[in-house]
Design a protein around this motif. Sequence first.
Motif, PDB file in Angstrom:
ATOM      1  N   PRO A  70       0.839  -1.199   0.000  1.00 23.80           N
ATOM      2  CA  PRO A  70       0.000   0.000   0.000  1.00 23.80           C
ATOM      3  C   PRO A  70       0.877   1.253   0.000  1.00 23.80           C
ATOM      4  O   PRO A  70       1.941   1.283   0.599  1.00 23.80           O
ATOM      5  CB  PRO A  70      -0.782  -0.110   1.315  1.00 23.80           C
ATOM      6  CG  PRO A  70      -0.789  -1.568   1.628  1.00 23.80           C
ATOM      7  CD  PRO A  70       0.538  -2.091   1.121  1.00 23.80           C
ATOM      8  N   GLY A  71       0.414   2.256  -0.711  1.00 23.20           N
ATOM      9  CA  GLY A  71       1.183   3.491  -0.835  1.00 23.20           C
ATOM     10  C   GLY A  71       2.020   3.542  -2.102  1.00 23.20           C
ATOM     11  O   GLY A  71       2.463   4.608  -2.505  1.00 23.20           O
ATOM     12  N   ASN A  72       2.234   2.399  -2.755  1.00 21.66           N
ATOM     13  CA  ASN A  72       2.981   2.375  -4.004  1.00 21.66           C
ATOM     14  C   ASN A  72       2.103   2.956  -5.117  1.00 21.66           C
ATOM     15  O   ASN A  72       0.931   2.596  -5.238  1.00 21.66           O
ATOM     16  CB  ASN A  72       3.389   0.933  -4.335  1.00 21.66           C
ATOM     17  CG  ASN A  72       4.168   0.840  -5.621  1.00 21.66           C
ATOM     18  OD1 ASN A  72       3.590   0.921  -6.705  1.00 21.66           O
ATOM     19  ND2 ASN A  72       5.464   0.665  -5.511  1.00 21.66           N
ATOM     20  N   GLU A  73       2.650   3.865  -5.906  1.00 22.38           N
ATOM     21  CA  GLU A  73       1.851   4.536  -6.932  1.00 22.38           C
ATOM     22  C   GLU A  73       1.291   3.577  -7.972  1.00 22.38           C
ATOM     23  O   GLU A  73       0.168   3.750  -8.449  1.00 22.38           O
ATOM     24  CB  GLU A  73       2.647   5.649  -7.611  1.00 22.38           C
ATOM     25  CG  GLU A  73       3.841   5.175  -8.417  1.00 22.38           C
ATOM     26  CD  GLU A  73       4.649   6.319  -9.000  1.00 22.38           C
ATOM     27  OE1 GLU A  73       4.093   7.091  -9.803  1.00 22.38           O
ATOM     28  OE2 GLU A  73       5.817   6.435  -8.638  1.00 22.38           O
ATOM     29  N   HIS A  74       2.033   2.527  -8.315  1.00 26.48           N
ATOM     30  CA  HIS A  74       1.532   1.595  -9.325  1.00 26.48           C
ATOM     31  C   HIS A  74       0.472   0.658  -8.755  1.00 26.48           C
ATOM     32  O   HIS A  74      -0.407   0.193  -9.473  1.00 26.48           O
ATOM     33  CB  HIS A  74       2.698   0.859  -9.981  1.00 26.48           C
ATOM     34  CG  HIS A  74       3.561   1.811 -10.733  1.00 26.48           C
ATOM     35  ND1 HIS A  74       4.766   2.253 -10.241  1.00 26.48           N
ATOM     36  CD2 HIS A  74       3.361   2.475 -11.890  1.00 26.48           C
ATOM     37  CE1 HIS A  74       5.259   3.136 -11.082  1.00 26.48           C
ATOM     38  NE2 HIS A  74       4.431   3.294 -12.083  1.00 26.48           N
ATOM     39  N   ARG A  75       0.535   0.412  -7.466  1.00 24.04           N
ATOM     40  CA  ARG A  75      -0.548  -0.324  -6.815  1.00 24.04           C
ATOM     41  C   ARG A  75      -1.829   0.505  -6.877  1.00 24.04           C
ATOM     42  O   ARG A  75      -2.910  -0.016  -7.164  1.00 24.04           O
ATOM     43  CB  ARG A  75      -0.190  -0.643  -5.367  1.00 24.04           C
ATOM     44  CG  ARG A  75      -1.320  -1.343  -4.621  1.00 24.04           C
ATOM     45  CD  ARG A  75      -0.926  -1.660  -3.195  1.00 24.04           C
ATOM     46  NE  ARG A  75      -2.056  -2.116  -2.417  1.00 24.04           N
ATOM     47  CZ  ARG A  75      -2.069  -3.245  -1.721  1.00 24.04           C
ATOM     48  NH1 ARG A  75      -1.017  -4.033  -1.709  1.00 24.04           N
ATOM     49  NH2 ARG A  75      -3.131  -3.585  -1.027  1.00 24.04           N
ATOM     50  N   ALA A  76      -1.722   1.797  -6.605  1.00 19.98           N
ATOM     51  CA  ALA A  76      -2.895   2.681  -6.656  1.00 19.98           C
ATOM     52  C   ALA A  76      -3.494   2.705  -8.061  1.00 19.98           C
ATOM     53  O   ALA A  76      -4.720   2.641  -8.223  1.00 19.98           O
ATOM     54  CB  ALA A  76      -2.516   4.080  -6.204  1.00 19.98           C
ATOM     55  N   ILE A  77      -2.640   2.793  -9.073  1.00 21.43           N
ATOM     56  CA  ILE A  77      -3.130   2.786 -10.454  1.00 21.43           C
ATOM     57  C   ILE A  77      -3.809   1.457 -10.760  1.00 21.43           C
ATOM     58  O   ILE A  77      -4.906   1.423 -11.315  1.00 21.43           O
ATOM     59  CB  ILE A  77      -1.974   3.045 -11.444  1.00 21.43           C
ATOM     60  CG1 ILE A  77      -1.435   4.459 -11.286  1.00 21.43           C
ATOM     61  CG2 ILE A  77      -2.432   2.807 -12.884  1.00 21.43           C
ATOM     62  CD1 ILE A  77      -0.135   4.714 -12.022  1.00 21.43           C
ATOM     63  N   VAL A  83      -8.793  -3.084 -11.018  1.00 20.70           N
ATOM     64  CA  VAL A  83      -9.720  -3.715 -10.081  1.00 20.70           C
ATOM     65  C   VAL A  83     -10.979  -2.856  -9.901  1.00 20.70           C
ATOM     66  O   VAL A  83     -12.077  -3.378  -9.743  1.00 20.70           O
ATOM     67  CB  VAL A  83      -9.035  -3.985  -8.722  1.00 20.70           C
ATOM     68  CG1 VAL A  83     -10.004  -4.589  -7.726  1.00 20.70           C
ATOM     69  CG2 VAL A  83      -7.834  -4.895  -8.912  1.00 20.70           C
ATOM     70  N   GLY A  84     -10.816  -1.547  -9.916  1.00 22.71           N
ATOM     71  CA  GLY A  84     -11.958  -0.651  -9.782  1.00 22.71           C
ATOM     72  C   GLY A  84     -12.375  -0.385  -8.344  1.00 22.71           C
ATOM     73  O   GLY A  84     -13.509   0.000  -8.096  1.00 22.71           O
ATOM     74  N   LEU A  85     -11.453  -0.595  -7.404  1.00 18.33           N
ATOM     75  CA  LEU A  85     -11.737  -0.353  -5.995  1.00 18.33           C
ATOM     76  C   LEU A  85     -10.643   0.511  -5.380  1.00 18.33           C
ATOM     77  O   LEU A  85      -9.505   0.483  -5.827  1.00 18.33           O
ATOM     78  CB  LEU A  85     -11.804  -1.677  -5.221  1.00 18.33           C
ATOM     79  CG  LEU A  85     -12.907  -2.656  -5.610  1.00 18.33           C
ATOM     80  CD1 LEU A  85     -12.719  -3.976  -4.873  1.00 18.33           C
ATOM     81  CD2 LEU A  85     -14.272  -2.076  -5.333  1.00 18.33           C
ATOM     82  N   THR A  86     -11.008   1.217  -4.328  1.00 14.33           N
ATOM     83  CA  THR A  86     -10.012   1.995  -3.590  1.00 14.33           C
ATOM     84  C   THR A  86      -9.192   1.056  -2.721  1.00 14.33           C
ATOM     85  O   THR A  86      -9.589  -0.082  -2.462  1.00 14.33           O
ATOM     86  CB  THR A  86     -10.692   3.037  -2.687  1.00 14.33           C
ATOM     87  OG1 THR A  86     -11.460   2.351  -1.695  1.00 14.33           O
ATOM     88  CG2 THR A  86     -11.560   3.998  -3.482  1.00 14.33           C
ATOM     89  N   GLU A  87      -8.087   1.561  -2.226  1.00 12.90           N
ATOM     90  CA  GLU A  87      -7.236   0.776  -1.324  1.00 12.90           C
ATOM     91  C   GLU A  87      -8.020   0.346  -0.080  1.00 12.90           C
ATOM     92  O   GLU A  87      -7.920  -0.797   0.361  1.00 12.90           O
ATOM     93  CB  GLU A  87      -6.002   1.590  -0.918  1.00 12.90           C
ATOM     94  CG  GLU A  87      -5.056   0.859  -0.012  1.00 12.90           C
ATOM     95  CD  GLU A  87      -4.402  -0.352  -0.646  1.00 12.90           C
ATOM     96  OE1 GLU A  87      -4.133  -1.320   0.090  1.00 12.90           O
ATOM     97  OE2 GLU A  87      -4.155  -0.358  -1.861  1.00 12.90           O
TER      98      GLU A  87
END
Length: 149
Positions: A70-77, A83-87
């Motif tokens: 979590p917190g990684n920019e590519h994970r957020a993208i 996936v279409g969901l928030t962290e």
Amino acid sequence: MKLLIMTKHYILITSFIGLIACFNQAYAGDGVRVIAHADQELPMLSKQEIVNLFMGGASQFNLSPLELPPGNEHRAIFNTMVVGLTEARIQSYWAQMRFSGRMRPPMMLDDESDVLAYVRQNSGTIAYVSSAAELPENVQVIFEIHLSN
């Protein structure tokens, strides 16, 4: 007093707009690729197949997903665009799955270089990385999404 409140609102609004502009500029032209070990000649997968693999859904492919922290920019993208969901929603989903004993989340590695090395060395693994990442041998792209301006 009214002028002071209006000034504070103006500052908040302009700061928010500035943050959005910076966010869009930082990710302009960037994206993510889902990669797999190249021992299996996999076709390009659909977005839904990728979601199923990373979220524990049914899939015809026997692949083990890896994820970035979590917190990684590519994970957020990946989470928002694929996936279409928030962290927060994803964390909640996996907490429910772990609590009920149904599923475990994908294995998490510290950074993109660890992910690339792990996929290169381990058959049957998939992961997402930056679209700009240099891919090593034994790794193939099975899905890609780019952000547009």
